[in-house]
Scaffold this active site. Structure first.
Site, PDB file in Angstrom:
ATOM      1  CG  ASP A  61      37.074  12.626 -12.576  1.00  0.00           C
ATOM      2  OD1 ASP A  61      37.479  12.551 -13.726  1.00  0.00           O
ATOM      3  OD2 ASP A  61      36.274  11.830 -12.093  1.00  0.00           O
ATOM      4  CG  ASN A  91      40.550   9.798 -10.531  1.00  0.00           C
ATOM      5  OD1 ASN A  91      41.162   9.748  -9.474  1.00  0.00           O
ATOM      6  ND2 ASN A  91      40.509  10.883 -11.280  1.00  0.00           N
ATOM      7  CE1 TYR A  92      35.241   7.274 -11.813  1.00  0.00           C
ATOM      8  CE2 TYR A  92      36.584   8.694 -13.199  1.00  0.00           C
ATOM      9  CZ  TYR A  92      35.581   8.534 -12.272  1.00  0.00           C
ATOM     10  OH  TYR A  92      34.907   9.625 -11.796  1.00  0.00           O
ATOM     11  CG  LEU A  93      40.983   2.581 -16.554  1.00  0.00           C
ATOM     12  CD1 LEU A  93      41.924   2.813 -17.721  1.00  0.00           C
ATOM     13  CD2 LEU A  93      39.845   1.655 -16.958  1.00  0.00           C
TER      14      LEU A  93
END
Length: 790
Positions: free
Chosen positions: A103, A748-750
């Site tokens: 991830d 990791n995504y925001l």
């Protein structure tokens, strides 16, 4: 002087050819651009410069890697053009080739890319001549605090204390960074960027994009890797058929790994127990007395482990500090820094070799696990370092590194084959907080932001029109793209037989998707890290019909998308937008969801006028929605029930105190003394006959005291009500988030700029949202304006 017409024509033709070539190269790079999963840092950051047309950073001729054919030193090996990336994880991670194996922001290269046929493998001699060491005046020593640096450095102890969810950082300068020309705000807002330790990010970005040899001709310098201490046997004997059993240190080590997990849910899973016994039997040997797991009793080892944990809890701060210092902190400090370009001192992210968790994870997920081999028993580590830098000494005297490279096209400092899965690799990179990594992270989110300019066209024309296509391959690509967009699924890759049976969108089996009319799809499969994905979603009727067609005539174990794999899907996505991959979709959907939620009217109303704690809860609920979209789950902790009981007890205790205070207030209003003094002791009743002579003075004093007491009791009632409300809110939040992992999406995504801007708009200290590690990782985002929109 009159110019020659022929020469003029030749120059003009040459100029046209060069312009056309540069244009084709730029187009080629645009077409080949990939996500963070597929391209190396050296390609993403310096491809423009290396091709001679970058306007961001100019690189001199001394950036090229020395040729192995011209160098007089036999150990110099020209590095391959490896596709290697900067890892975002602080722990050592296997560089799996599949998309859902990690991830983190980056994946790892294939084995075939690690060797260059032209390279000559020359191992470092066992004893390096002393005269090969550089002069201290010329080379920066990592072990000395005086090593050149372009920013203020903290000690290792300070840097590593970054695990708390809500650290208190008070020694920060306050200075507003909001541009007055863009935003007018009468109320003084706290400066979020000022709450981060001063990192001269603008200067850090000037660090050369290649690591081995920088702009100033200075090499990359580091001290290699550090190995964990050898296992120390505890001597506690397990039982086999109720009899104590003697184990060798190696046998005891593996048994202890298993024993400490006795109270976890994994003990109820047959596959986990089978995998452990398969591994342990290899170490026990065929003739060992232990032949089956059912007759084993690991309770003595487990109880020993619990006692040791309890001892550590009871230790004072000084005792814990003494133990920590005993673990050779000085030695660790030596390995945790690298000098880039001879002047920039950057932290190394993962300089340790080997962890027990790797083995335990293999028991949980792998089909054919094996106990971790000691990497350092057969030095299998390749070092990448500057040509003129001193070669680090191998940790084991008399040993040698597998290979020494001076490769300026990659960003890893060291790598070795994963001892559990030899097809994969483990890497040592600079830390996530380094300037190079910060630039890559920023570019990742900028790429995802670009998707908003393409997304409507992609949805309307790129895949919707192919739902009913007569071409089966086009129809499968369209449906897979729809699922990746709407459900934020990972792309997925094919697995070897010995790898975990996890799937993504492209590797879904027929049994993983059920259809329920009129248009409901029911998903059930193991995703990344063997986390189960269960979801029932309503889809477009044409998607539902296509899924039914894909399932028709197939067995449960057959591929749902039998004409599709990840490479074909990503190739199609890049046609829709340069660099578009499944992960870009995932990052876009996560960030845009958070951005819209924190901007929506409902949450804005809930945030207005509340205290900081209430505002943080609002943010956490928005974060939760993103985590649900990305399937970021966690198991309910064993301590959850106990924590809820303690919270309920504290709430009841406060309610009892509130009742007493309200009774006191009633008595004060009637001119009577309270039931208890301010120290909590029962108030003695006044004997008026005994104190008749002092009655007048007492009445006067009582009147004055009553007003003071009334204000005091009223204030305490308000404070107690506030405490009760906070605990009720904490209890509700803890229960609501018990199965959701907020951290993964945050890391990791925001896009961190969304969070920083929200904190600035609502006067929330950034430390309430980002822990110390994330503050360092996202230092580049702290100067964002409060009107930022993703």
């Amino acid at each position: 002087m009159k110019s020659n017409p022929g020469i003029t024509v030749i120059k003009q033709n040459a100029s046209n050819v060069m312009e056309k070539t540069l244009k084709e190269e730029g187009q080629s790079r645009s077409n080949s651009e990939d996500s963070d999963d597929d391209k190396p840092l050296s390609h993403k950051l310096s491809s423009g410069a290396l091709n001679g047309n970058s306007h961001h950073i100019r690189m001199g001729s001394n950036l090229s890697c020395p040729s192995p054919y011209t160098s007089p030193k036999p150990r110099i090996i020209k590095g391959p053009e490896d596709e290697m990336l900067l890892s975002s994880e602080l722990q050592l991670n296997a560089g799996a080739s599949n998309a859902e194996s990690s991830d983190s922001d980056e994946s790892k290269p294939l084995a075939s890319e690690l060797e260059d046929p032209s390279s000559s493998l020359n191992k470092r001699p066992l004893i390096q001549p002393k005269n090969s060491d550089p002069s201290p005046s010329k080379k920066a020593k990592l072990s000395e605090p005086s090593a050149p640096t372009n920013r203020k450095l903290k000690t290792a102890e300070q840097e590593e204390a970054a695990a708390d969810d809500d650290p208190s950082i008070s020694n920060r300068n306050k200075k507003s960074t909001t541009p007055a020309s863009k935003v007018s705000d009468k109320k003084k807002r706290p400066d979020v960027s000022a709450s981060v330790n001063k990192v001269d990010f603008s200067k850090s970005l000037k660090v050369p994009l290649v690591l081995v040899k920088g702009r100033n001709g200075q090499p990359l310098v580091h001290n290699g890797v550090i190995f964990p201490p050898l296992y120390k046997p505890h001597g506690v004997k397990m039982l086999y058929r109720e009899n104590p059993v003697d184990l060798t240190p190696e046998q005891e080590e593996v048994a202890t790994m298993f024993a400490v997990m006795l109270e976890t849910e994994y003990m109820t899973k047959p596959k986990f127990r089978e995998n452990f016994m398969s591994d342990w039997r290899k170490i026990l040997g065929e003739k060992h007395i232990i032949q089956n797991l059912e007759d084993c009793d690991f309770t003595p080892i487990y109880e020993w482990h619990q006692r040791e944990k309890e001892k550590k809890k009871q230790m004072s701060t000084d005792e814990k500090k003494a133990i920590k210092e005993g673990k050779d902190e000085t030695r660790k400090e030596k390995y945790m820094w690298a000098v880039v370009d001879g002047m920039s001192r950057e932290k190394v992210g993962n300089f340790r070799v080997g962890t027990t968790r790797v083995v335990q994870r293999s028991w949980r997920a792998s089909k054919d696990p094996q106990v971790k081999k000691n990497v350092y028993s057969q030095i299998d580590i390749t070092i990448n370092i500057g040509k003129d830098a001193p070669i680090p000494e191998p940790p084991i005297p008399g040993e040698r590194w597998k290979e020494i490279r001076h490769d300026n096209t990659v960003t890893w400092l060291a790598f070795w084959n994963d001892p559990i899965n030899p097809k994969e690799f483990k890497y040592v990179f600079l830390a996530a907080s380094s300037s190079l990594k910060g630039k890559v992270t920023r570019e990742k989110y900028e790429k995802s932001r670009k998707l908003k300019d393409y997304i409507e066209g992609i949805r309307a024309a790129a895949y919707t029109k192919d739902f009913a296509s007569k071409d089966s391959k086009k129809r499968q690509i369209a449906v897979a793209t729809y699922l990746i967009d709407k459900l934020a699924l990972r792309a997925g890759n094919e697995k070897d037989d010995d790898e975990a049976d996890t799937v993504g969108c492209c590797t879904l089996k027929v049994e993983n998707v059920e259809t329920k009319r009129p248009n409901i799809l029911k998903f059930d499969f193991l995703g990344k890290d063997s986390i189960r994905y269960q979801n029932e979603v309503e889809v477009e009727p044409r998607v539902f019909s296509a899924i039914e067609q894909f399932r028709s005539g197939k067995e449960g174990g057959d591929d749902l998308f039998d004409q599709l794999d990840t490479s074909k899907l990503n190739a199609h996505l890049k046609e829709l937008m340069p660099g578009l991959t499944a992960k870009v979709f995932r990052t876009y959907n996560a960030s845009i969801t958070l951005d819209e939620m924190v901007r929506c009217k409902l949450l804005s109303r809930e945030t207005k006028g509340g205290d900081v704690a209430e505002k943080v809860v609002v943010y956490q609920h928005a974060n939760k929605e993103v985590a649900i979209i990305c399937n970021h789950q966690r198991t309910v902790s064993k301590s959850h029930s106990a924590q809820m009981v303690r919270l309920n007890e504290k709430i009841e205790e406060l309610k009892g105190l509130l009742k007493e205070l309200q009774e006191d207030l009633t008595r004060v209003n009637k001119g009577k003394p309270p039931l208890k003094n301010s120290d909590g002791k029962p108030k003695r009743n006044l004997n008026l006959k005994r104190y008749k002579g002092k009655l007048l003075k007492l009445i006067q004093k009582l009147r004055k005291w009553s007003e003071t007491r009334r204000l005091s009791v009223t204030k305490k009632i308000a404070q107690t009500n506030t405490k009760i409300e906070k605990m009720e809110r904490d209890k509700e939040t803890k229960e609501d988030l018990k199965t959701v992992a907020l951290g993964t999406s945050k890391i990791n995504y925001l896009d961190p700029r969304i969070t920083v801007a929200w904190c600035k708009r609502h006067d929330v200290p950034i430390e309430k949202i980002f822990n110390k590690s994330l503050l360092a990782k996202f230092a580049w985002a702290m100067d964002v304006v409060l009107i930022f929109r993703f």
